[in-house]
Design a protein around this motif. Structure first.
Motif, mmCIF file in Angstrom:
data_model
loop_
_atom_site.group_PDB
_atom_site.id
_atom_site.type_symbol
_atom_site.label_atom_id
_atom_site.label_comp_id
_atom_site.label_asym_id
_atom_site.label_seq_id
_atom_site.Cartn_x
_atom_site.Cartn_y
_atom_site.Cartn_z
ATOM 1 N N ALA A 68 39.355 29.782 47.633
ATOM 2 C CA ALA A 68 38.574 29.132 46.582
ATOM 3 C C ALA A 68 37.103 29.509 46.699
ATOM 4 O O ALA A 68 36.402 29.622 45.684
ATOM 5 N N ARG A 69 36.635 29.721 47.911
ATOM 6 C CA ARG A 69 35.253 30.166 48.121
ATOM 7 C C ARG A 69 35.130 31.682 47.974
ATOM 8 O O ARG A 69 34.221 32.187 47.332
ATOM 9 N N ALA A 70 36.069 32.407 48.591
ATOM 10 C CA ALA A 70 35.974 33.863 48.628
ATOM 11 C C ALA A 70 35.991 34.465 47.227
ATOM 12 O O ALA A 70 35.270 35.434 46.956
ATOM 13 N N LEU A 71 36.799 33.920 46.325
ATOM 14 C CA LEU A 71 36.947 34.500 45.001
ATOM 15 C C LEU A 71 35.713 34.318 44.121
ATOM 16 O O LEU A 71 35.638 34.884 43.028
ATOM 17 N N LYS A 72 34.751 33.565 44.586
ATOM 18 C CA LYS A 72 33.480 33.414 43.874
ATOM 19 C C LYS A 72 32.393 34.308 44.448
ATOM 20 O O LYS A 72 31.264 34.330 43.940
ATOM 21 N N LEU A 73 32.713 35.050 45.505
ATOM 22 C CA LEU A 73 31.727 35.895 46.169
ATOM 23 C C LEU A 73 31.796 37.332 45.656
ATOM 24 O O LEU A 73 32.882 37.839 45.358
ATOM 25 N N PRO A 74 30.660 38.038 45.594
ATOM 26 C CA PRO A 74 30.635 39.432 45.105
ATOM 27 C C PRO A 74 31.009 40.440 46.185
ATOM 28 O O PRO A 74 30.251 41.344 46.511
ATOM 29 N N VAL A 75 32.202 40.270 46.768
ATOM 30 C CA VAL A 75 32.652 41.191 47.812
ATOM 31 C C VAL A 75 33.525 42.280 47.186
ATOM 32 O O VAL A 75 33.933 42.194 46.024
ATOM 33 N N ALA A 76 33.832 43.317 47.989
ATOM 34 C CA ALA A 76 34.537 44.481 47.454
ATOM 35 C C ALA A 76 36.028 44.239 47.256
ATOM 36 O O ALA A 76 36.625 44.769 46.307
ATOM 37 N N TYR A 77 36.636 43.461 48.130
ATOM 38 C CA TYR A 77 38.098 43.359 48.131
ATOM 39 C C TYR A 77 38.509 42.039 48.758
ATOM 40 O O TYR A 77 37.945 41.614 49.779
#
Length: 387
Positions: A290-299
């Motif tokens: 839920a947190r990770a999917l809001k972050l501008p990461v590559a994968y």
């Protein structure tokens, strides 16, 4: 050149003369990207590569000649249909290579602005974000000079032209450094966008991208090894201290016993970061994703069966994750390789990460008409001597 920073920094410390050949641009299918370098010492030692073997011999000779003459040169190498034994790329591509001598004696115009270069090499070797700028094409008086650019655009050294050229070049290099990119920049010799043109090569070196593996399972151990092979700084996080130990993951750069979502909240991540969730346990996965999917990461990838995936999607929607955010999630994680063992599964995950990074399809190359190498920068322009 900064890909050889550790060894070249030692050469500078020992006062060794050397010449460095760097890929400036590629056209079509080419084995190495801009920034890849081959360096040749005055004692004939060679390190690095510019083509994976296709033109190394010819470039080696050019480096030795540059050491003798003190002159930089820009050369183009491509495939020759007329003579199968001619110097060229058998893959059919074209690469432009800049050869620059770095000598302990002589004038800056002969390629000896060593202090600035040595500082840049030492910074890159230490893992610091840094960039160097040098002339590809333009006035002879700018040849062999180096600009060392740091994050934010601060710089040292000079290109040998007016101060405005250094300031503009540093600003352009700072932007490329911020994106972790290597490429060419076209400016006017006076630092403007007009006047006598100059083409500059900006080489960037940034700390390794991060791979964070959540879940201290046997699959994670194999993925850590694969991540290190790909050049990532790899961290392993698991809420269970008995499993999250350095002894179980000796090749990881960091092993942390903490709740995954709490660890993620404390990290400074960028657009190169890769997150692999191998826990397939809702109490860990849902708050983390839920947190990770809001972050501008590559994968972002998550392990689990298709049934687990559908259940995970329902839980994430109830947690407020939007469909657009869920579309970023790679789950079940990895490409369809028929993987069974932890090592095969790690290969499957790594293959998907690489395909995402470079825009690959994951389809076999046999019989395909898609390009083998992607993201080639635009042509450099006229090819010839810049000394």
């Amino acid at each position: 050149m900064l890909d050889l920073a550790e060894e070249l920094s030692r050469w500078c410390e020992r006062g060794c003369d050397f010449a460095v050949a760097t890929v400036v641009a590629t056209h079509g299918s080419a084995p190495r990207q801009p920034g890849a370098s081959l360096a040749v010492g005055a004692d004939s030692t060679a390190i690095g590569s510019v083509s994976g073997g296709c033109v190394e011999g010819a470039v080696y000779d050019l480096c030795q000649r540059a050491l003798e003459t003190g002159e930089s040169v820009l050369e183009r190498f491509g495939h020759s249909d007329e003579d199968a034994f001619a110097v060229g790329l058998t893959c059919g591509g074209v690469i432009d290579i800049l050869i620059t001598p770095v000598r302990a004696t002589g004038s800056p115009a002969a390629g000896t602005d060593r202090e600035t270069l040595a500082a840049a090499l030492a910074a890159a070797a230490a893992g610091e974000a840094t960039a160097v700028v040098r002339l590809v094409e333009g006035p002879a008086e700018l040849t062999g000079r180096w600009l060392h650019v740091r994050p934010g655009g601060s710089y040292s050294g000079t290109l040998g032209g007016p101060p405005e050229l250094d300031r503009t070049a540093a600003a352009e290099a700072g932007a490329l450094l911020g994106a972790g990119r290597t490429g060419t920049v076209a400016l006017g010799a006076d630092g403007s966008r007009c006047g006598q043109p100059v083409l500059l090569l900006v080489e960037s070196s940034v700390p390794p991208p991060r791979m964070i593996v959540f879940g201290a399972v046997d699959f994670a151990a194999a993925l850590v090894r694969m991540g290190k092979l790909l050049g990532y700084h790899v961290s392993v996080c698991d809420a269970r201290p008995v499993f999250a130990t350095a002894r179980r993951f000796p090749e990881a750069d960091e092993v942390v016993a903490d709740w995954p979502h709490r660890y993620l909240d404390a990290q400074e991540l960028d657009g190169r970061t890769v997150l692999c969730v191998l826990t397939h346990d809702a109490k860990f996965d849902v708050p983390l994703l839920a947190r990770a999917l809001k972050l501008p990461v590559a994968y972002i990838g998550a392990m689990g069966s298709r049934r687990t995936h559908l259940d995970r999607l329902d839980r994430l929607r109830h947690a407020g994750v939007t469909d657009a955010e869920l579309a970023r999630l790679r789950s079940p994680i990895g490409l369809d390789l028929g993987a069974r063992t932890p090592e095969e599964t790690a290969l499957s995950i790594a293959a998907e990460i690489v395909a995402d990074l470079h825009g690959g399809t994951g389809a076999p190359l046999t019989g395909a008409d898609t390009p083998i190498h992607r993201d080639a920068p635009p042509p450099v322009g006229r090819i010839g001597s810049v000394a």
